[in-house]
Motif scaffolding. Structure first.
Motif, short mmCIF file in Angstrom:
data_model
loop_
_atom_site.label_atom_id
_atom_site.label_comp_id
_atom_site.label_asym_id
_atom_site.label_seq_id
_atom_site.Cartn_x
_atom_site.Cartn_y
_atom_site.Cartn_z
N UNK A 194 45.40 34.59 38.67
CA UNK A 194 45.35 35.88 39.37
C UNK A 194 46.04 36.98 38.57
N UNK A 195 47.20 36.66 37.98
CA UNK A 195 47.92 37.66 37.19
C UNK A 195 47.06 38.14 36.02
N UNK A 196 46.42 37.19 35.37
CA UNK A 196 45.55 37.51 34.25
C UNK A 196 44.39 38.42 34.69
N UNK A 197 43.81 38.09 35.83
CA UNK A 197 42.66 38.85 36.32
C UNK A 197 43.07 40.28 36.67
N UNK A 198 44.21 40.41 37.37
CA UNK A 198 44.66 41.75 37.76
C UNK A 198 44.99 42.57 36.50
N UNK A 199 45.60 41.91 35.52
CA UNK A 199 45.99 42.61 34.29
C UNK A 199 44.76 43.08 33.51
N UNK A 200 43.73 42.24 33.45
CA UNK A 200 42.66 42.50 32.51
C UNK A 200 41.41 43.15 33.09
N UNK A 201 41.05 42.83 34.32
CA UNK A 201 39.70 43.21 34.74
C UNK A 201 39.58 44.48 35.56
N UNK A 202 38.43 45.12 35.39
CA UNK A 202 38.08 46.30 36.18
C UNK A 202 37.41 45.84 37.47
N UNK A 203 36.77 44.70 37.39
CA UNK A 203 35.96 44.26 38.52
C UNK A 203 35.98 42.74 38.57
N UNK A 204 35.89 42.19 39.77
CA UNK A 204 35.88 40.74 39.90
C UNK A 204 34.71 40.32 40.80
N UNK A 205 34.07 39.25 40.40
CA UNK A 205 33.05 38.62 41.24
C UNK A 205 33.62 37.27 41.67
N UNK A 206 33.71 37.03 42.99
CA UNK A 206 34.17 35.73 43.48
C UNK A 206 32.96 34.86 43.76
N UNK A 207 32.88 33.72 43.08
CA UNK A 207 31.75 32.82 43.28
C UNK A 207 32.14 31.67 44.20
N UNK A 208 31.26 31.36 45.11
CA UNK A 208 31.48 30.23 46.01
C UNK A 208 30.16 29.51 46.18
N UNK A 209 30.14 28.24 45.82
CA UNK A 209 28.93 27.42 45.93
C UNK A 209 27.68 28.13 45.41
N UNK A 210 27.78 28.74 44.24
CA UNK A 210 26.61 29.30 43.60
C UNK A 210 26.24 30.72 43.99
#
Lengths: 292, 133
Positions: A194-210
């Motif tokens: 999570x720390x890495x994602x908050x530090x690096x990304x502009x946008x996040x896609x959460x994938x669940x079962x495809x």
């Protein structure tokens, strides 16, 4: 911009799963795919790279169609202008660092790119070494540089840092961000941190079962979802001062400056400029009406 | 911040509030009141592993084992270390669930004559505990 729609039946450890993903990523954006193992993150990257075929799908990068199953278009991975970094480095063990990089050059390509990349990820002193004599972090720097030799437009990172310790991770994150900006890349990262994602990304896609269960700004997604505190703001650390047995951390939240008392253990991994979430419970703040 | 991991052992819901009990160890269960319900927060489910978080400044110390006081969460502790500042002092307390840190006024530390190796009770109000998953 990447516009992608992919549809594929996958056979996973938990049986059959339908991967059904739609992505819309602006040029220059840093995007993360987040989700549990087997959610379809790596398969999505592999389909984008052309390493795995989709049952049905369309991938368009800045107007160039890479894949269009309806019109039988499916260009080869080599022609997709993608750099791919895996968790396990995938370097040639019998070649020096420099040879590993040179091997990635296209026929007739200017060699100057190698010097440039070696400078950015600071590999000067390691150029004549073989990969097995390097640490995990050093190997991953070589893998990163190699992925960029052909000056791709898109960088795909499949959990590249998960085998590294926290300190090395943080350093590598900085290298990745530097490369991302320098080459105006569109980067797609698979990460659980999570720390890495908050530090690096502009946008996040959460994938669940495809499928994509949520998408948006990482701070919004993680804060509302993971911590019960109802009083939450994302901010940036602007000062850390020790006083008596405590530390006072000053955080810029929007245009407001707030101060938070912290312990030594909390500030150990905190530096000026870091993004943080300031959280408290709904029970603690008081309201004072502003008289007009 | 004090952080401990446990599993949710009970949830009582009334409208938009929930009283959540988290079992940290055999004898220690911490209760917290949240403006969340199992409908609004997916992690609120009995048996789920969660972290409980509370700030050092919210940790109350008592020398009596059964003080008549409106604080529900109580843990037996031994003072392991005292770091004295001019106005504030930090206590590190050994408990069944691990080390708990408490920040109290140095005046109170002196008044109560709190010293290392003393047995005390650590207390935290239900509204001061946050949950994260």
């Amino acid at each position: 911009m990447i516009e992608a729609y992919v549809h594929k039946k996958l056979h996973t450890a938990n049986g059959e799963m339908l991967l059904d993903i739609q992505l819309r990523i602006e040029k220059g954006q840093f995007v993360t795919l987040y989700g549990s193992s087997g959610a379809g993150k790596t398969s999505t990257l592999r389909i984008l790279a052309g390493l795995l075929s989709a049952d049905k799908g369309k991938i368009v990068l800045n107007g160039n169609t890479w894949l269009d199953t309806d019109n039988k278009i499916d260009i080869t991975p080599q022609k997709r202008r993608i750099g791919y970094v895996f968790q396990d480095y995938a370097l040639f063990p019998n070649m020096t660092v420099r040879k590993n990089l040179e091997y990635a050059l296209e026929k007739g390509q200017d060699k100057n790119i190698i010097k440039e990349l070696v400078d950015i990820v600071e590999l000067e002193d390691l150029q004549d070494r073989n990969p097995e004599t390097l640490s995990g972090g050093q190997k991953q720097r070589v893998a990163l540089a190699r992925a960029l030799v052909r000056t791709p437009e898109v960088l795909l990172l499949d959990e590249p840092l998960s085998a590294l310790d926290q300190k090395m991770r943080s350093k590598l994150q900085d290298y990745i961000l530097k490369l991302h900006k320098q080459y105006n890349l569109t980067t797609i990262l698979v990460s659980h941190d999570v720390g890495e994602i908050v530090k690096m990304s502009d946008k996040i896609y959460c994938l669940e079962d495809g499928i994509i269960s949520r998408e948006g700004n990482p701070i919004t997604i993680f804060t509302n979802d993971r911590l019960s505190g109802k009083f939450q703001f994302a901010g940036e650390v602007i000062a850390i001062v020790q006083e008596e047995v405590i530390y006072i951390v000053t955080v810029l939240v929007g245009n407001n400056v707030v101060k938070v008392i912290a312990q030594e253990s909390e500030i150990e991994n905190l530096a000026i400029g870091d993004k943080v979430i300031v959280a408290s419970k709904a029970f603690n703040p008081v309201l004072v009406k502003v008289e007009e | 911040m004090n952080v401990f991991s446990g599993h949710i052992s009970d949830i009582q819901v009334n409208k938009s509030l929930s009283m959540v009990s988290v079992r940290i160890s055999e004898r220690v269960e911490l209760k917290t009141i949240l403006v969340e319900t199992p409908e609004t927060a997916s992690y609120l489910s009995v048996g789920n592993i969660v972290n409980v978080l509370f700030k050092e400044t919210e940790v109350i110390i008592s020398k009596e084992e059964y003080p008549l006081i409106s604080v529900q969460n109580k843990i037996k502790a031994t003072i392991e270390e005292v770091k004295k500042g001019l106005l504030l002092s930090k206590l590190t307390l050994k408990t069944e669930i691990g080390a708990v840190a408490s920040l109290i006024a140095t005046e109170v530390l002196d008044e109560m004559a709190l010293t290392e190796n003393q047995e005390v009770i650590v207390m935290v109000k239900i509204n001061e505990i946050m949950i994260s998953r």
